[in-house]
Design a protein around this motif. Structure first.
Motif, mmCIF file in Angstrom:
data_model
loop_
_atom_site.group_PDB
_atom_site.id
_atom_site.type_symbol
_atom_site.label_atom_id
_atom_site.label_comp_id
_atom_site.label_asym_id
_atom_site.label_seq_id
_atom_site.Cartn_x
_atom_site.Cartn_y
_atom_site.Cartn_z
ATOM 1 N N LEU A 53 0.824 -1.207 0.000
ATOM 2 C CA LEU A 53 0.000 0.000 0.000
ATOM 3 C C LEU A 53 0.859 1.258 0.000
ATOM 4 C CD1 LEU A 53 -2.902 -1.040 2.380
ATOM 5 C CD2 LEU A 53 -3.031 -0.615 -0.077
ATOM 6 N N PRO A 54 0.313 2.351 -0.528
ATOM 7 C CA PRO A 54 1.058 3.602 -0.656
ATOM 8 C C PRO A 54 1.564 4.135 0.684
ATOM 9 C CG PRO A 54 -1.058 3.741 -1.785
ATOM 10 C CD PRO A 54 -1.046 2.458 -1.038
ATOM 11 N N ASP A 55 2.710 4.804 0.602
ATOM 12 C CA ASP A 55 3.289 5.389 1.800
ATOM 13 C C ASP A 55 3.332 6.918 1.732
ATOM 14 O OD1 ASP A 55 5.225 5.642 -0.117
ATOM 15 O OD2 ASP A 55 6.758 4.524 0.973
ATOM 16 N N ASN A 56 2.668 7.487 0.699
ATOM 17 C CA ASN A 56 2.557 8.951 0.633
ATOM 18 C C ASN A 56 1.259 9.335 -0.089
ATOM 19 O OD1 ASN A 56 2.970 9.218 -2.233
ATOM 20 N ND2 ASN A 56 5.150 8.896 -1.892
ATOM 21 N N ARG A 57 0.900 10.604 -0.016
ATOM 22 C CA ARG A 57 -0.385 11.068 -0.549
ATOM 23 C C ARG A 57 -0.508 10.904 -2.051
ATOM 24 N NH1 ARG A 57 -1.493 16.682 2.722
ATOM 25 N NH2 ARG A 57 -1.503 15.737 4.784
ATOM 26 N N GLN A 58 0.559 11.195 -2.772
ATOM 27 C CA GLN A 58 0.497 11.105 -4.227
ATOM 28 C C GLN A 58 0.218 9.669 -4.675
ATOM 29 O OE1 GLN A 58 3.104 12.653 -2.644
ATOM 30 N NE2 GLN A 58 2.596 14.782 -3.112
ATOM 31 N N ARG A 59 0.901 8.734 -4.065
ATOM 32 C CA ARG A 59 0.688 7.325 -4.435
ATOM 33 C C ARG A 59 -0.689 6.842 -3.983
ATOM 34 N NH1 ARG A 59 6.691 5.342 -2.853
ATOM 35 N NH2 ARG A 59 7.737 6.129 -4.703
ATOM 36 N N LEU A 60 -1.145 7.311 -2.838
ATOM 37 C CA LEU A 60 -2.485 6.956 -2.371
ATOM 38 C C LEU A 60 -3.525 7.499 -3.350
ATOM 39 C CD1 LEU A 60 -4.464 5.772 -0.339
ATOM 40 C CD2 LEU A 60 -4.304 7.914 0.946
ATOM 41 N N TYR A 61 -3.375 8.741 -3.759
ATOM 42 C CA TYR A 61 -4.297 9.336 -4.726
ATOM 43 C C TYR A 61 -4.295 8.533 -6.019
ATOM 44 C CZ TYR A 61 -6.415 12.564 -8.013
ATOM 45 O OH TYR A 61 -7.214 13.114 -8.981
ATOM 46 N N SER A 62 -3.123 8.153 -6.488
ATOM 47 C CA SER A 62 -3.007 7.376 -7.716
ATOM 48 C C SER A 62 -3.721 6.015 -7.579
ATOM 49 C CB SER A 62 -1.533 7.168 -8.059
ATOM 50 O OG SER A 62 -1.394 6.374 -9.200
ATOM 51 N N LEU A 63 -3.535 5.370 -6.442
ATOM 52 C CA LEU A 63 -4.194 4.081 -6.200
ATOM 53 C C LEU A 63 -5.716 4.243 -6.176
ATOM 54 C CD1 LEU A 63 -4.201 1.053 -5.461
ATOM 55 C CD2 LEU A 63 -4.002 1.768 -3.058
ATOM 56 N N LEU A 64 -6.197 5.251 -5.456
ATOM 57 C CA LEU A 64 -7.635 5.464 -5.365
ATOM 58 C C LEU A 64 -8.234 5.805 -6.732
ATOM 59 C CD1 LEU A 64 -7.832 7.437 -2.000
ATOM 60 C CD2 LEU A 64 -8.435 5.038 -2.411
ATOM 61 N N LYS A 65 -7.510 6.584 -7.516
ATOM 62 C CA LYS A 65 -7.959 6.913 -8.866
ATOM 63 C C LYS A 65 -8.042 5.648 -9.730
ATOM 64 C CE LYS A 65 -6.088 9.806 -12.235
ATOM 65 N NZ LYS A 65 -5.240 10.888 -12.655
ATOM 66 N N ASP A 66 -7.052 4.773 -9.589
ATOM 67 C CA ASP A 66 -7.047 3.525 -10.334
ATOM 68 C C ASP A 66 -8.208 2.623 -9.894
ATOM 69 O OD1 ASP A 66 -5.657 1.555 -12.167
ATOM 70 O OD2 ASP A 66 -5.643 0.415 -10.286
ATOM 71 N N ILE A 67 -8.429 2.533 -8.594
ATOM 72 C CA ILE A 67 -9.537 1.712 -8.074
ATOM 73 C C ILE A 67 -10.865 2.215 -8.635
ATOM 74 C CG2 ILE A 67 -10.866 1.177 -5.986
ATOM 75 C CD1 ILE A 67 -8.171 1.008 -4.486
ATOM 76 N N GLU A 68 -11.037 3.531 -8.638
ATOM 77 C CA GLU A 68 -12.284 4.109 -9.134
ATOM 78 C C GLU A 68 -12.463 3.871 -10.631
ATOM 79 O OE1 GLU A 68 -14.104 8.527 -9.690
ATOM 80 O OE2 GLU A 68 -13.188 8.069 -7.748
ATOM 81 N N SER A 69 -11.404 4.014 -11.393
ATOM 82 C CA SER A 69 -11.526 3.882 -12.848
ATOM 83 C C SER A 69 -11.584 2.438 -13.318
ATOM 84 C CB SER A 69 -10.377 4.611 -13.547
ATOM 85 O OG SER A 69 -9.154 3.934 -13.314
#
Length: 121
Positions: free
Chosen positions: A60-76
Motif C-alpha cells: 500500500l502507498p506510503d505517501n499522498r500522491q501514491r495513495l491518490y493514484s491508487l484510489l484513482k485507479d480503483i475508481e476507474s
C-alpha cells in the motif's frame, strides 16, 4: 508503495487468463457436487484473503500522491475487489424451494425417498 512491476502487463494478463481457465475447469469438474463447489469457493476466498492481508497490504502507498493514484485507479478500474458470501436467507430459500419440489414429486408419485413427508421446513 512497493512497485513490483517486474512482469510486463501482457505477461500478467496471460497468467491471469490461465488462472481463470483453471478455475473454470475446476468449476466444471465440480458441477452438480455442492460440497466440491463449496470447497472451491472456500479456497478462492482463502487466496483472496492471503493476497489482501499479505503482499497487497505490504504494498500500500506510503505517501499522498501514491495513495491518490491508487484510489484513482480503483475508481476507474471497477472498485475494490470483494468476494461476497451467499446470504443464509438466500440459501434457505433455495433449499426450501428444493424441499417443496421434492415434496410435490412425492405426492405425485406416492413414493417416499426415505424422508418422512410430514417433516416441513
Amino acid at each position: 508503495m512497493n512497485n513490483h512491476q517486474n512482469l510486463p502487463s501482457t505477461d500478467l494478463s496471460v497468467k491471469l487468463q490461465a488462472i481463470t481457465v483453471s478455475v473454470h475447469d475446476a468449476t466444471q469438474s465440480c458441477q452438480g457436487n455442492v460440497t466440491l463447489l463449496l470447497a472451491l469457493l472456500r479456497q478462492l476466498e482463502s487466496l483472496h484473503k492471503e493476497i489482501r492481508d499479505g503482499i497487497f497490504q505490504d504494498s500500500l502507498p506510503d505517501n499522498r500522491q501514491r495513495l491518490y493514484s491508487l484510489l484513482k485507479d480503483i475508481e476507474s478500474e471497477g472498485g475494490w475487489p470483494y468476494i461476497e458470501r451467499m446470504r443464509l436467507q438466500a440459501f434457505l430459500v433455495n433449499l426450501s424451494a428444493e424441499v417443496d419440489n421434492q415434496n410435490q414429486a412425492i405426492k405425485n408419485t406416492g413414493n417416499s425417498p426415505g424422508i418422512d413427508s410430514s417433516w416441513e421446513w
